[in-house]
Design a protein around this motif. Structure first.
Motif, PDB file in Angstrom:
ATOM      1  N   ASP A  79     -35.630 -15.033   8.493  1.00 27.72           N
ATOM      2  CA  ASP A  79     -36.853 -15.439   9.182  1.00 27.72           C
ATOM      3  C   ASP A  79     -37.980 -14.521   8.741  1.00 27.72           C
ATOM      4  OD1 ASP A  79     -38.498 -16.934  10.795  1.00 27.72           O
ATOM      5  OD2 ASP A  79     -37.660 -16.226  12.703  1.00 27.72           O
ATOM      6  N   TRP A  80     -39.210 -14.991   8.959  1.00 25.43           N
ATOM      7  CA  TRP A  80     -40.399 -14.259   8.532  1.00 25.43           C
ATOM      8  C   TRP A  80     -40.834 -13.236   9.568  1.00 25.43           C
ATOM      9  CZ3 TRP A  80     -41.208 -14.916   3.655  1.00 25.43           C
ATOM     10  CH2 TRP A  80     -40.934 -16.146   3.052  1.00 25.43           C
ATOM     11  N   ALA A  86     -39.756 -10.742   5.011  1.00 23.20           N
ATOM     12  CA  ALA A  86     -38.700 -11.457   5.725  1.00 23.20           C
ATOM     13  C   ALA A  86     -37.533 -10.536   6.035  1.00 23.20           C
ATOM     14  CB  ALA A  86     -38.204 -12.646   4.897  1.00 23.20           C
ATOM     15  N   ALA A 126     -33.321 -14.933  13.969  1.00 27.76           N
ATOM     16  CA  ALA A 126     -34.639 -15.444  14.343  1.00 27.76           C
ATOM     17  C   ALA A 126     -35.494 -14.295  14.841  1.00 27.76           C
ATOM     18  CB  ALA A 126     -34.529 -16.522  15.426  1.00 27.76           C
ATOM     19  N   ARG A 179     -26.876 -21.302  12.987  1.00 25.65           N
ATOM     20  CA  ARG A 179     -28.307 -21.189  12.688  1.00 25.65           C
ATOM     21  C   ARG A 179     -29.093 -20.907  13.963  1.00 25.65           C
ATOM     22  NH1 ARG A 179     -29.850 -20.093   7.846  1.00 25.65           N
ATOM     23  NH2 ARG A 179     -28.431 -21.729   7.097  1.00 25.65           N
ATOM     24  N   ALA A 181     -33.268 -20.486  15.390  1.00 24.46           N
ATOM     25  CA  ALA A 181     -34.687 -20.654  15.083  1.00 24.46           C
ATOM     26  C   ALA A 181     -35.467 -20.834  16.371  1.00 24.46           C
ATOM     27  CB  ALA A 181     -34.902 -21.861  14.166  1.00 24.46           C
ATOM     28  N   LEU A 347     -36.373 -21.146   3.246  1.00 21.89           N
ATOM     29  CA  LEU A 347     -37.493 -20.882   4.131  1.00 21.89           C
ATOM     30  C   LEU A 347     -38.773 -21.362   3.474  1.00 21.89           C
ATOM     31  CD1 LEU A 347     -36.902 -17.159   5.238  1.00 21.89           C
ATOM     32  CD2 LEU A 347     -36.394 -19.205   6.586  1.00 21.89           C
TER      33      LEU A 347
END
Length: 374
Positions: A79-80, A86, A126, A179, A181, A347
């Motif tokens: 994730d950023w 990242a 995340a 996953r 997010a 991404l």
């Protein structure tokens, strides 16, 4: 802030519907496939399933592939950060790694209590939407007895403050999902596999075979369809989550022996597993928007950029681009087939003009690539 196992009783009507669905169809075939490479990928034309013709309008597409950083060991979640760099997890080493846009890689720490084996280990990651002030990140990982979601803090120097927020998600050597997010609504979404017990995917009171939606404390998010962490059900082993520019949620999912799926996710919807694989065509189940043969896909990560979804394929060893207009999908196109090996996580950069694409080829043999969009 407490860790807990969410096993909430669901209203009688939902339970009755589930029993009906479980008894309506025949039993599925015995499990024979997971995400490991059991044969060379085929080179046949894509099986696009129920998608529509490519929608009109101009869409960006991949225009260049360059290696950004090499020497990784099974990078999985990513994730950023607010500055455009990242964070990545490595599944088997349990490490969290910082990657700068110039390719500089720095290990910032390891996550405690991770037990890897098979497809389990340190999986999704995340970054908190409020990271600039709370310095918090979330991980999905396999532990000694279960899969769990935990949070940690990173002050730029030290990774610490480990705290579980949701425990009791069944683990297995395959089908752990994993996953994580954050959605546009600020809630945390997670994919869970069926833990090689397919019937769990149809049980609305179980956490397995689901997409979950929770608060940052691990509680069911407000408005969830069953009043539990469960947001959608009937998933075999979903590993991709992405929102389009209208806020619609999409998910990529590993099928069994025949069909992998791209699904448009609606709250409370049932996506069929194990009653059906691919298109079900039966009342009570939601069909995928696209399907692929397992040799062409076996998908993991999913991202959205400039009108298209991008799906990373493991066994298929290619990057799929799927145009999206509204709730319709266009003809999928494949890129970089066999060029970098098994592809795990993709991404879209914050600027939207590139993708970061990581591989899943084995310890020390993985890389993160930059894909320019044009």
């Amino acid at each position: 802030m407490r860790a807990h196992r969410a096993r909430t009783t669901v209203v009688t009507a939902v339970a009755a519907l589930t029993v009906s669905l479980l008894t309506a169809g025949g039993a599925c075939a015995t499990e024979t496939r997971d995400e490991t490479p059991d044969e060379a990928p085929t080179t046949s034309a894509p099986a696009t399933g129920p998608g529509q013709a490519t929608p009109p309008g101009a869409f960006s597409e991949p225009a260049g592939l360059e290696e950004l950083s090499a020497g990784w060991s099974m990078p999985w979640g990513a994730d950023w950060l607010p500055d455009g760099s990242a964070l990545y997890t490595e599944r088997d080493t349990h490490r969290v790694v910082h990657l700068a846009p110039d390719g500089t890689r720095t290990v910032i720490g390891t996550v405690p209590d991770v037990v890897h084996g098979g497809e389990g280990g340190l999986l999704g990651l995340a970054v908190s939407p409020g990271f600039a002030t709370d310095r918090t990140l979330y991980v999905f990982h396999t532990a000694a007895g279960d899969n769990r979601i935990a949070r940690l803090t990173w002050d730029g120097d030290t990774l610490g403050g480990y705290e579980t927020i949701l425990t009791g998600i069944a683990k297995a050597s395959i089908h752990n999902g994993g996953r994580l997010a954050f959605g546009p609504d600020g809630h945390l979404y997670a994919t869970t596999g069926d833990a090689a017990v397919p019937r769990l995917a149809q049980d609305p009171a179980a956490l397995e075979g689901k997409i979950l939606r929770i608060t940052t404390d691990g509680d069911p998010a407000p408005g969830n369809p069953f009043g539990t962490p469960v947001y959608s059900l009937g998933h075999r082993n979903a590993q991709g989550l992405a929102w389009d520019d209208e806020g619609r949620l999409w998910s990529s999912e590993l099928g069994q022996n025949t069909w992998d799926e791209l699904n448009l996710i609606e709250p409370g919807a049932n996506y069929g597993w194990p009653e059906c694989e691919g298109v079900c065509g039966r009342e009570g189940f939601t069909d995928p928007k696209e399907t692929w043969s397992t040799a062409e896909a076996s998908p993991s990560g999913l991202a959205y950029a400039d009108g298209s979804l991008y799906m990373a394929a493991l066994r298929g060893q290619r990057l799929w681009r799927i145009p999206v207009e509204g709730t319709d999908t266009g003809t999928p196109q494949a890129y970089y087939q066999g060029e970098v090996g098994r592809q795990r996580t993709v991404l879209s950069t914050p600027s939207g003009d590139a993708l970061w694409l990581s591989t899943s080829n084995g310890p020390g043999g993985d890389a993160v690539h930059r894909v320019t969009l044009q």
